[in-house]
Design a protein around this motif. Structure first.
Motif, mmCIF file in Angstrom:
data_model
loop_
_atom_site.group_PDB
_atom_site.id
_atom_site.type_symbol
_atom_site.label_atom_id
_atom_site.label_comp_id
_atom_site.label_asym_id
_atom_site.label_seq_id
_atom_site.Cartn_x
_atom_site.Cartn_y
_atom_site.Cartn_z
ATOM 1 N N ARG A 21 0.813 -1.127 0.035
ATOM 2 C CA ARG A 21 -0.165 -0.032 0.056
ATOM 3 C C ARG A 21 0.966 1.295 -0.037
ATOM 4 N NH1 ARG A 21 -5.094 -1.605 -1.089
ATOM 5 N NH2 ARG A 21 -6.118 0.097 0.285
ATOM 6 N N ILE A 50 -0.416 4.543 -1.834
ATOM 7 C CA ILE A 50 -1.524 4.954 -1.430
ATOM 8 C C ILE A 50 -0.941 5.846 -0.211
ATOM 9 C CG2 ILE A 50 -3.850 4.521 -0.157
ATOM 10 C CD1 ILE A 50 -3.565 1.994 -1.952
ATOM 11 N N LEU A 51 -0.187 5.103 0.790
ATOM 12 C CA LEU A 51 0.451 5.911 1.978
ATOM 13 C C LEU A 51 1.218 7.053 1.833
ATOM 14 C CD1 LEU A 51 0.652 2.618 4.011
ATOM 15 C CD2 LEU A 51 -1.219 4.100 4.008
ATOM 16 N N GLY A 52 1.696 7.232 0.737
ATOM 17 C CA GLY A 52 2.902 8.287 0.437
ATOM 18 C C GLY A 52 4.152 7.840 0.695
ATOM 19 N N ARG A 69 -13.218 8.768 11.096
ATOM 20 C CA ARG A 69 -12.002 8.923 10.661
ATOM 21 C C ARG A 69 -11.108 8.857 11.870
ATOM 22 N NH1 ARG A 69 -12.719 7.781 5.136
ATOM 23 N NH2 ARG A 69 -13.977 9.575 4.265
ATOM 24 N N ILE A 77 -8.443 1.020 6.168
ATOM 25 C CA ILE A 77 -8.759 2.010 4.645
ATOM 26 C C ILE A 77 -9.518 3.027 4.864
ATOM 27 C CG2 ILE A 77 -10.689 0.645 4.023
ATOM 28 C CD1 ILE A 77 -9.432 0.478 1.083
ATOM 29 N N ARG A 78 -10.396 3.097 6.020
ATOM 30 C CA ARG A 78 -11.217 4.014 6.084
ATOM 31 C C ARG A 78 -10.602 5.220 7.331
ATOM 32 N NH1 ARG A 78 -15.095 4.196 10.126
ATOM 33 N NH2 ARG A 78 -15.037 1.791 10.326
ATOM 34 N N GLU A 134 -5.461 4.745 6.419
ATOM 35 C CA GLU A 134 -4.978 5.100 5.144
ATOM 36 C C GLU A 134 -5.779 6.441 4.496
ATOM 37 O OE1 GLU A 134 -5.786 1.713 2.489
ATOM 38 O OE2 GLU A 134 -3.922 0.641 3.319
ATOM 39 N N PHE A 135 -7.112 6.589 4.922
ATOM 40 C CA PHE A 135 -7.547 7.930 4.435
ATOM 41 C C PHE A 135 -6.742 8.960 5.406
ATOM 42 C CE2 PHE A 135 -10.249 11.512 5.526
ATOM 43 C CZ PHE A 135 -10.850 11.739 4.225
ATOM 44 N N ASN A 168 -3.530 9.226 3.027
ATOM 45 C CA ASN A 168 -3.882 9.488 1.554
ATOM 46 C C ASN A 168 -4.283 10.901 1.292
ATOM 47 O OD1 ASN A 168 -5.831 9.147 -0.748
ATOM 48 N ND2 ASN A 168 -3.870 8.296 -1.033
ATOM 49 N N VAL A 169 -5.299 11.273 2.304
ATOM 50 C CA VAL A 169 -6.132 12.277 1.919
ATOM 51 C C VAL A 169 -5.541 13.526 2.842
ATOM 52 C CG1 VAL A 169 -8.216 13.539 1.759
ATOM 53 C CG2 VAL A 169 -7.892 11.142 1.201
#
Lengths: 188, 453
Positions: free
Chosen positions: B94, B97-99, B325, B361-362, B365-366, B369-370
């Motif tokens: 991942r 996705i994680l940078g 979150r 993931i929610r 990772e959110f 990622n965000v």
């Protein structure tokens, strides 16, 4: 990761042809490949077949969404939308439903928030009339996300008359214009 | 009702430890791994135990497994398939996705953490170095008795002075904003929000959206479990201090730059409540130091810049579905302190932390990622989290100010990811279930039990 911000000149209309996969370079998002930002910003086109006999149920939903937005004009704000279009069509292979949106965030990033909002506003209830919609959608967010991913049809061309400009920027420009007009009025 | 006697203590309690040690193990032999687990499970305290005994205990043990680790212990394929995709993939897969790209890429990780052979982590928190040494020796003896259990690497944790409060190597006060789980009886500090449904952090309970579907099977394995994302984050203290000096002429200006990057003064005082100068008393007061929001108090970021670390990692009332979150953070610092006015010595120091949540993931990772790595978060255009975001020297940090903002360009990386992994943190019953899988229990380990440690 987000695309690098486009510094393109908004005064110069631009078009972008997009490969069949929907992206130029495979970049993994949490739920699948990331679709690029185009001159028409981000967006999706969800296309699915309507279950037999459900046309009226889908059409009636237009009114529900209209009421929801009237009740709370900012109810869809988290989606960072420009425009949404809901279309029913039959070109000989049965009735199909198209849900097309243009927005300012990456399709992948805020999927859970979008699904939560769809559930809250009742938008999801229109999807139960579509073939392939997961039976356990109320409790299974990942199945809903999979449905959207599987029914997303990437564009092969997108165009922007004022490319890459976000809805926020447009609103700020209009507010500035209004404030400026007001200022000029005050100076008369 | 939360089953505190079955929930590993790390999920709901913070222990008074000044040192610790993480050991990363691989099981070359399933029966050997189960024998190891059957022994160590006796030392893993539940939340109920720690609540009753925290004042007299000197050490606290936590055990968790990677997906590969569950397989190595003998969990069957049908059960393995019921775990969520991101956990099955593991943190290495991942990375994008994680940078975790560039210097943060798993190719550069240490301690065998990027290896598929990483199966389990044993987390030891201890009151002092003597106790840690004793536990370390006991654990080495246990491992020596169990066939095919191998130590891939270990990491010693140390708090650094001043010991009166938790802080990182940059000097920022830490542990100021933690979610509270409903049913634990804990009171959230003002500004921390209402207690959250247990299912946000513990499997088997309703979450903020109701009862979640598709928990891993069998239930005995998933119930009262959780997921832990481990991050070993090196802190480049020399580079951080040089940056402050570069952008601030005086001590006060440098402290302001540090505060803007974080959103809090290093004392912990939030900029929303102390915008013009530090207020250490406020920073140290849990009744006040987290009591603020952004939408009403600081919508434009004149106090806390929109891209500041705390505004990204917890946007409070400016994010939708914020309750879905939230994350529990645990962990400690490692490496020696770099004294003020000492040049960078090249030694590795940093934070080795766990993010605990019901959905990697929610939640985790959110956030990565965000919130941390989306360059266009809050329409910022060309920024990432200044503290933990993936920085390659090309990005900037904007500090809103009247009449015009200040823009710091060419942000260096103040941190580098040196390792990480996704672990499943089973409940106590699930640990016993795993230890009893198969019929080889007890045969691969010397029958002499380890001395109680």
């Amino acid at each position: 990761m987000a695309d690098s911000p486009k510094q393109d000149d908004w005064t110069k209309p631009a078009a972008m042809a997009i490969p069949k996969e929907g992206f130029f370079k495979l970049e993994q998002g949490r739920y699948g490949p990331i679709f690029p930002k185009t001159p028409a910003c981000h967006g999706f086109s969800i296309i699915a077949k309507v279950k037999p006999g459900r046309e009226q149920a889908v059409r009636e939903y237009g009114k529900n969404i209209e009421e929801a937005v009237k009740g709370d004009p900012y109810v869809l704000a988290p989606l960072r939308l420009h425009y949404l279009r809901w279309v029913l069509f039959d070109v000989g292979s049965g009735l199909h439903f198209q849900y097309q949106g243009i927005f300012d965030t990456d399709f992948d990033k805020y999927l859970e928030d979008a699904v939560a909002l769809f559930v809250k506003t009742g938008i999801t209830t229109v999807f139960v009339n579509l073939e392939g919609w997961p039976e356990d959608w109320k409790t299974n967010v990942s199945a809903v996300i999979t449905f959207f991913r599987e029914h997303q049809c990437p564009s092969f061309l997108e165009y922007g008359e004022y490319p890459y400009v976000s809805a926020d920027e447009i609103k700020k420009a209009l507010q500035l214009k209004a404030a400026f007009s007001n200022m000029l009025d005050q100076m008369q | 009702m939360l089953e505190f006697e079955d929930i590993q203590h790390i999920l709901v309690t913070r222990v008074p430890a000044l040192t610790g040690r993480y050991e990363f193990l691989s099981f070359r032999n399933a029966a050997g791994g189960r024998a190891w687990l059957a022994d160590i499970v006796e030392k893993v305290q539940s939340a109920a135990e720690v609540r009753a005994s925290v004042e007299r205990e000197h050490r606290w043990v936590t055990v968790a497994f990677t997906w590969n680790g569950l397989r190595a212990l003998g969990v069957d394929e049908i059960s393995l398939a019921t775990f969520p995709e991101e956990f099955k993939h593991g943190m290495v897969a991942r990375a994008e996705i994680l940078g975790d790209t560039g210097a943060n890429h798993p190719d550069n990780w240490v301690g065998g953490l990027a290896s598929p052979d990483l199966h389990t982590i044993v987390v030891l928190f201890a009151r002092d170095v003597t106790e840690r040494g004793r536990c370390q020796a006991e654990h080495a003896k246990l491992i020596a008795r169990c066939t095919g259990v191998e130590v891939l690497s270990s990491l010693d944790l140390e708090a650094t002075p001043p010991f009166g409060y938790a802080h990182d190597h940059f000097g920022y006060r830490d542990r100021l904003s933690q979610p509270v789980i409903e049913g634990t009886g804990e009171e959230p500090t003002p500004g921390s929000g209402a207690p959250l449904k247990a299912g946000e952090f513990i499997l088997g309970y309703p979450d903020e959206d109701g009862l979640p579907a598709n928990l891993p099977k069998p239930e005995v394995l998933s119930r009262n479990g959780s997921y832990m994302a481990y991050r070993r984050l090196q802190q480049h203290v020399g580079a951080f201090r040089a940056f402050l000096r570069q952008h601030g002429q005086t001590r006060e200006e440098q402290e302001l730059v540090a505060a803007k990057l974080m959103g809090r003064w290093r004392s912990g005082a939030p900029l929303t409540l102390a915008p013009d100068g530090d207020d250490p008393e406020l920073g140290a007061d849990p009744q006040r130091n987290n009591d603020f929001n952004y939408k009403q108090m600081d919508p434009h970021g004149y106090a806390v810049p929109l891209g500041a670390h705390i505004r990204r990692m917890n946007p409070r009332d400016t994010a939708v579905n914020m309750n879905r979150r939230r994350m529990i953070r645990r962990g400690a610092t490692y490496g020696p302190q770099l004294p003020e006015d000492t040049p960078e010595d090249g030694l590795e120091r940093g934070i080795a932390a766990f993010v605990i949540c019901a959905s990697l993931i929610r939640q985790f990772e959110f956030a990565q990622n965000v919130w941390a790595n989306d360059r266009n978060f809050h329409e910022l255009g060309n920024e990432r989290d200044p503290i933990i975001g993936n920085q390659d020297g090309t990005l900037e940090f904007k500090i809103p100010r009247r009449p015009i903002r200040r823009k710091l360009t060419g942000l260096p990386a103040f941190t580098t990811v040196r390792g990480g992994a996704y672990f499943f943190l089973p409940g106590i019953k699930a640990l016993r279930y795993l230890a009893a899988l198969g019929d080889a229990h007890g045969t691969e380990c010397d029958s002499v039990k380890a001395q109680e440690s």
